[in-house]
Design a protein around this motif. Structure first.
Motif, PDB file in Angstrom:
ATOM      1  N   LYS A  37       0.863  -1.227   0.147  1.00 50.51           N
ATOM      2  CA  LYS A  37      -0.121  -0.209  -0.043  1.00 50.51           C
ATOM      3  C   LYS A  37       0.950   1.255  -0.091  1.00 50.51           C
ATOM      4  O   LYS A  37       0.649   2.202  -0.710  1.00 50.51           O
ATOM      5  CB  LYS A  37      -0.808  -0.003   1.314  1.00 50.51           C
ATOM      6  N   ALA A  38       1.903   1.158   0.940  1.00 45.56           N
ATOM      7  CA  ALA A  38       2.773   2.299   0.821  1.00 45.56           C
ATOM      8  C   ALA A  38       3.384   2.808  -0.435  1.00 45.56           C
ATOM      9  O   ALA A  38       3.689   3.628  -0.847  1.00 45.56           O
ATOM     10  CB  ALA A  38       3.772   2.239   2.104  1.00 45.56           C
ATOM     11  N   ILE A  39       3.980   1.615  -0.999  1.00 45.39           N
ATOM     12  CA  ILE A  39       4.660   1.636  -2.310  1.00 45.39           C
ATOM     13  C   ILE A  39       3.739   2.141  -3.348  1.00 45.39           C
ATOM     14  O   ILE A  39       4.217   3.053  -4.055  1.00 45.39           O
ATOM     15  CB  ILE A  39       5.300   0.102  -2.755  1.00 45.39           C
ATOM     16  N   GLU A  40       2.674   1.927  -3.568  1.00 44.56           N
ATOM     17  CA  GLU A  40       1.718   1.916  -4.395  1.00 44.56           C
ATOM     18  C   GLU A  40       1.492   3.736  -4.240  1.00 44.56           C
ATOM     19  O   GLU A  40       1.482   4.341  -5.122  1.00 44.56           O
ATOM     20  CB  GLU A  40       0.195   1.433  -4.152  1.00 44.56           C
ATOM     21  N   ARG A  41       1.293   4.252  -2.975  1.00 47.77           N
ATOM     22  CA  ARG A  41       1.149   5.471  -2.592  1.00 47.77           C
ATOM     23  C   ARG A  41       2.205   6.370  -3.076  1.00 47.77           C
ATOM     24  O   ARG A  41       1.960   7.461  -3.589  1.00 47.77           O
ATOM     25  CB  ARG A  41       0.878   5.507  -1.183  1.00 47.77           C
ATOM     26  N   ILE A  42       3.499   6.003  -2.821  1.00 51.46           N
ATOM     27  CA  ILE A  42       4.844   6.683  -3.188  1.00 51.46           C
ATOM     28  C   ILE A  42       4.665   6.833  -4.549  1.00 51.46           C
ATOM     29  O   ILE A  42       4.819   8.030  -5.219  1.00 51.46           O
ATOM     30  CB  ILE A  42       5.904   6.089  -2.570  1.00 51.46           C
ATOM     31  N   TYR A  43       4.444   5.864  -5.443  1.00 52.02           N
ATOM     32  CA  TYR A  43       4.373   6.084  -7.005  1.00 52.02           C
ATOM     33  C   TYR A  43       3.306   7.034  -7.515  1.00 52.02           C
ATOM     34  O   TYR A  43       3.693   7.877  -8.257  1.00 52.02           O
ATOM     35  CB  TYR A  43       4.134   4.686  -7.697  1.00 52.02           C
ATOM     36  N   SER A  44       2.250   6.724  -6.693  1.00 49.89           N
ATOM     37  CA  SER A  44       1.080   7.850  -7.162  1.00 49.89           C
ATOM     38  C   SER A  44       1.286   9.264  -6.742  1.00 49.89           C
ATOM     39  O   SER A  44       1.085  10.192  -7.569  1.00 49.89           O
ATOM     40  CB  SER A  44      -0.405   7.303  -6.657  1.00 49.89           C
ATOM     41  N   ILE A  45       1.856   9.195  -5.391  1.00 49.28           N
ATOM     42  CA  ILE A  45       2.008  10.866  -5.018  1.00 49.28           C
ATOM     43  C   ILE A  45       3.020  11.606  -6.143  1.00 49.28           C
ATOM     44  O   ILE A  45       2.975  12.589  -6.277  1.00 49.28           O
ATOM     45  CB  ILE A  45       2.636  10.888  -3.726  1.00 49.28           C
ATOM     46  N   LYS A  46       4.252  10.889  -6.306  1.00 47.32           N
ATOM     47  CA  LYS A  46       5.164  11.191  -7.037  1.00 47.32           C
ATOM     48  C   LYS A  46       4.905  11.483  -8.408  1.00 47.32           C
ATOM     49  O   LYS A  46       5.534  12.124  -9.233  1.00 47.32           O
ATOM     50  CB  LYS A  46       6.375  10.515  -7.117  1.00 47.32           C
ATOM     51  N   ASN A  47       3.928  10.879  -8.907  1.00 52.24           N
ATOM     52  CA  ASN A  47       3.308  10.630 -10.452  1.00 52.24           C
ATOM     53  C   ASN A  47       4.611   9.912 -11.110  1.00 52.24           C
ATOM     54  O   ASN A  47       4.936  10.523 -12.109  1.00 52.24           O
ATOM     55  CB  ASN A  47       3.045  11.951 -10.843  1.00 52.24           C
ATOM     56  N   ARG A  48       5.326   8.955 -10.460  1.00 52.95           N
ATOM     57  CA  ARG A  48       6.445   8.363 -10.990  1.00 52.95           C
ATOM     58  C   ARG A  48       6.061   6.780 -11.684  1.00 52.95           C
ATOM     59  O   ARG A  48       5.254   6.255 -11.404  1.00 52.95           O
ATOM     60  CB  ARG A  48       7.166   7.845  -9.815  1.00 52.95           C
ATOM     61  N   PRO A  49       6.600   7.032 -12.976  1.00 52.54           N
ATOM     62  CA  PRO A  49       6.293   6.020 -13.900  1.00 52.54           C
ATOM     63  C   PRO A  49       6.625   4.508 -13.121  1.00 52.54           C
ATOM     64  O   PRO A  49       7.555   4.566 -12.397  1.00 52.54           O
ATOM     65  CB  PRO A  49       7.121   6.008 -15.226  1.00 52.54           C
ATOM     66  N   LYS A  50       5.721   3.297 -13.338  1.00 47.74           N
ATOM     67  CA  LYS A  50       5.922   2.118 -12.451  1.00 47.74           C
ATOM     68  C   LYS A  50       7.208   1.414 -12.933  1.00 47.74           C
ATOM     69  O   LYS A  50       7.580   0.596 -11.906  1.00 47.74           O
ATOM     70  CB  LYS A  50       4.778   1.124 -12.812  1.00 47.74           C
ATOM     71  N   HIS A  51       8.056   1.824 -13.758  1.00 48.34           N
ATOM     72  CA  HIS A  51       9.447   0.940 -13.885  1.00 48.34           C
ATOM     73  C   HIS A  51      10.597   1.605 -13.511  1.00 48.34           C
ATOM     74  O   HIS A  51      11.750   1.223 -13.576  1.00 48.34           O
ATOM     75  CB  HIS A  51       9.447   0.841 -15.548  1.00 48.34           C
ATOM     76  N   HIS A  52      10.393   2.678 -12.645  1.00 46.92           N
ATOM     77  CA  HIS A  52      11.446   3.419 -11.710  1.00 46.92           C
ATOM     78  C   HIS A  52      11.405   2.801 -10.529  1.00 46.92           C
ATOM     79  O   HIS A  52      10.720   3.017  -9.625  1.00 46.92           O
ATOM     80  CB  HIS A  52      11.171   4.930 -11.563  1.00 46.92           C
ATOM     81  N   PRO A  53      12.543   1.978 -10.310  1.00 47.32           N
ATOM     82  CA  PRO A  53      12.469   1.489  -8.772  1.00 47.32           C
ATOM     83  C   PRO A  53      12.811   2.209  -7.754  1.00 47.32           C
ATOM     84  O   PRO A  53      13.123   3.329  -7.899  1.00 47.32           O
ATOM     85  CB  PRO A  53      13.913   0.187  -9.083  1.00 47.32           C
ATOM     86  N   LEU A  54      12.651   1.726  -6.393  1.00 43.60           N
ATOM     87  CA  LEU A  54      12.747   2.696  -5.378  1.00 43.60           C
ATOM     88  C   LEU A  54      13.853   2.451  -4.477  1.00 43.60           C
ATOM     89  O   LEU A  54      14.476   1.166  -4.371  1.00 43.60           O
ATOM     90  CB  LEU A  54      11.595   2.437  -4.308  1.00 43.60           C
ATOM     91  N   ILE A  55      14.605   3.250  -3.924  1.00 45.73           N
ATOM     92  CA  ILE A  55      15.961   2.994  -3.246  1.00 45.73           C
ATOM     93  C   ILE A  55      15.314   2.603  -1.585  1.00 45.73           C
ATOM     94  O   ILE A  55      14.843   3.269  -1.115  1.00 45.73           O
ATOM     95  CB  ILE A  55      16.857   4.193  -3.043  1.00 45.73           C
ATOM     96  N   LEU A  56      16.088   1.863  -1.281  1.00 41.94           N
ATOM     97  CA  LEU A  56      15.963   1.217   0.234  1.00 41.94           C
ATOM     98  C   LEU A  56      16.783   1.783   1.217  1.00 41.94           C
ATOM     99  O   LEU A  56      18.102   1.848   0.893  1.00 41.94           O
ATOM    100  CB  LEU A  56      16.137  -0.324   0.145  1.00 41.94           C
ATOM    101  N   HIS A  57      16.454   2.212   2.415  1.00 40.00           N
ATOM    102  CA  HIS A  57      16.998   2.966   3.290  1.00 40.00           C
ATOM    103  C   HIS A  57      17.008   1.853   4.675  1.00 40.00           C
ATOM    104  O   HIS A  57      15.781   1.666   5.079  1.00 40.00           O
ATOM    105  CB  HIS A  57      16.515   3.997   3.577  1.00 40.00           C
ATOM    106  N   ILE A  58      18.350   1.657   5.025  1.00 40.49           N
ATOM    107  CA  ILE A  58      18.121   0.576   6.380  1.00 40.49           C
ATOM    108  C   ILE A  58      18.899   1.355   7.497  1.00 40.49           C
ATOM    109  O   ILE A  58      19.939   2.187   7.279  1.00 40.49           O
ATOM    110  CB  ILE A  58      18.750  -0.800   5.967  1.00 40.49           C
ATOM    111  N   SER A  59      18.814   0.822   8.697  1.00 41.57           N
ATOM    112  CA  SER A  59      19.804   1.535   9.952  1.00 41.57           C
ATOM    113  C   SER A  59      20.864   0.427   9.737  1.00 41.57           C
ATOM    114  O   SER A  59      21.004  -0.570   9.177  1.00 41.57           O
ATOM    115  CB  SER A  59      18.870   1.306  11.181  1.00 41.57           C
ATOM    116  N   GLN A  60      22.050   0.725  10.622  1.00 43.22           N
ATOM    117  CA  GLN A  60      23.219   0.017  10.760  1.00 43.22           C
ATOM    118  C   GLN A  60      22.971  -1.332  11.243  1.00 43.22           C
ATOM    119  O   GLN A  60      23.720  -2.252  11.045  1.00 43.22           O
ATOM    120  CB  GLN A  60      24.224   0.882  11.212  1.00 43.22           C
TER     121      GLN A  60
END
Ligand code: TXA
Ligand code: MG
Length: 317
Positions: A37-60
């Motif tokens: 749901k969050a992933i879907e929402r990010i694409y839609s808010i940014k109006n980003r084409p679906k084939h542009h992958p997302l960067i993952l952010h993790i803690s140490q």
């Protein structure tokens, strides 16, 4: 709302909502990487084409093997040297991670950001965050909470305030092909710094017929105002003397009647300072109702390459 409320951010994220957050590079539009749901929402808010992958952010403290299936030796060296920091590694993706994060790509882009607020947030939650830059697709990246608020106050409830981003340019992206390192995006760590650690790195040619990094599109980071990038500012001003011009300069000042505003990215000629000021300056010039922005090309070493890359893309028609 712009606030420093980490508890609220953690709660919203745990409920599949999207939150603006600071990193040392640019602000991100973050969501739970395991929430469709969050992933879907990010694409839609940014109006980003679906084939542009997302960067993952993790803690140490996060176990990299939850999200990555292997770590090449040179990637490990880079991670040890630059994380937390503005380095994104493209690594083989673990099956545990939803395919929508990488838009079906077998590689996941991943980094440990180095901003105290986002480090605290990542330590509070037990899932990694996906976070593309918090701008509508194709427009200038945000380097303050206010920039994010201006873009998305209707769509998101919270932008975590972490002040102005220290680096001001996106992370450097490095991937590997048959064990050989490839630079996919110039970024906040100069290529020379990466090569000191792992030796020669090939620069990915974005004009390649079959681009492997879908985000390497040429028109990007663009203000509404037309931009010209040049080695010869005076010639360009004379050429467009009938226009209302804004200048983006490095280490110089220019007097000319057609110039209504000029921003000197670093009066002392420091490229790191220029990088930190670049997007803020573009946002500022874009608000001035100019006919044209003329930007000075940087000398092609160190962060000069990253700044030129962003300005070239912003200047593409
Ligand atoms: O500094 C940064 O990297 C910022 C902060 C928020 O961390 N994030 C950022 O994300 O710049 P974004 O989405 O604006 O740019 C990421 C770029 C895009 O061009 C995307 O297509 C590419 O990286 N990318 C992401 N995942 C990828 C993958 N699995 N394979 C190939 N390219 C990928
Ligand atoms: Mg971006």
């Amino acid at each position: 709302m712009i606030s420093e409320d980490l508890e609220l951010a953690a709660t919203l994220l745990a409920n599949d909502e999207v939150v603006g957050l600071p990193t040392e590079t640019v602000y991100g539009l973050a969501g739970n990487a395991f929430s469709e749901k969050a992933i879907e929402r990010i694409y839609s808010i940014k109006n980003r084409p679906k084939h542009h992958p997302l960067i993952l952010h993790i803690s140490q403290n996060y176990n990299l093997l939850n999200v990555v299936s292997e770590l090449p030796a040179k990637a490990q060296l880079l991670a040890e040297h630059f994380w937390p920091g503005p380095l994104t590694l493209l690594l083989p993706k673990s099956k545990k991670l939803p395919n929508s994060v990488t838009a079906g790509n077998a590689q996941i882009a991943i980094r440990i950001p180095n901003h105290p607020i986002t480090i605290s947030l990542l330590n509070k939650i037990d899932f990694p965050l996906v976070a593309p830059s918090a701008n509508p697709f194709g427009s200038i990246s945000p380097t303050t909470a206010k920039h994010v608020h201006n873009y998305f106050h209707k769509e998101i409830k919270l932008v975590l305030d972490g002040g102005a981003c220290q680096k001001g340019l996106e992370s450097t992206i490095i991937g590997f092909k048959e064990g050989k390192p490839i630079l996919y995006r110039y970024g906040a760590i100069a290529l020379e710094e990466i090569e000191k650690i792992i030796g020669k790195v090939t620069v990915f040619n974005r004009n390649d017929i079959n681009p492997e990094a879908p985000g390497m599109i040429s028109k990007h980071y663009a203000p509404q105002t037309k931009i010209i990038l040049t080695n010869n500012i005076i010639d360009e001003i004379q050429h467009h003397a009938d226009k209302k011009i804004g200048l983006l300069l490095f280490n110089q000042e220019i007097e000319h009647p057609s110039v209504s505003v000029q921003i000197n990215l670093s009066p002392t000629g420091n490229t790191a300072e220029a990088a930190a000021n670049l997007y803020q300056a573009l946002h500022q010039l874009d608000e001035q109702k100019l006919d044209l922005i003329i930007a000075q090309r940087f000398s092609p070493t160190g962060l000069g390459n990253t700044i030129n890359d962003r300005l070239e893309r912003a200047a593409k028609n």
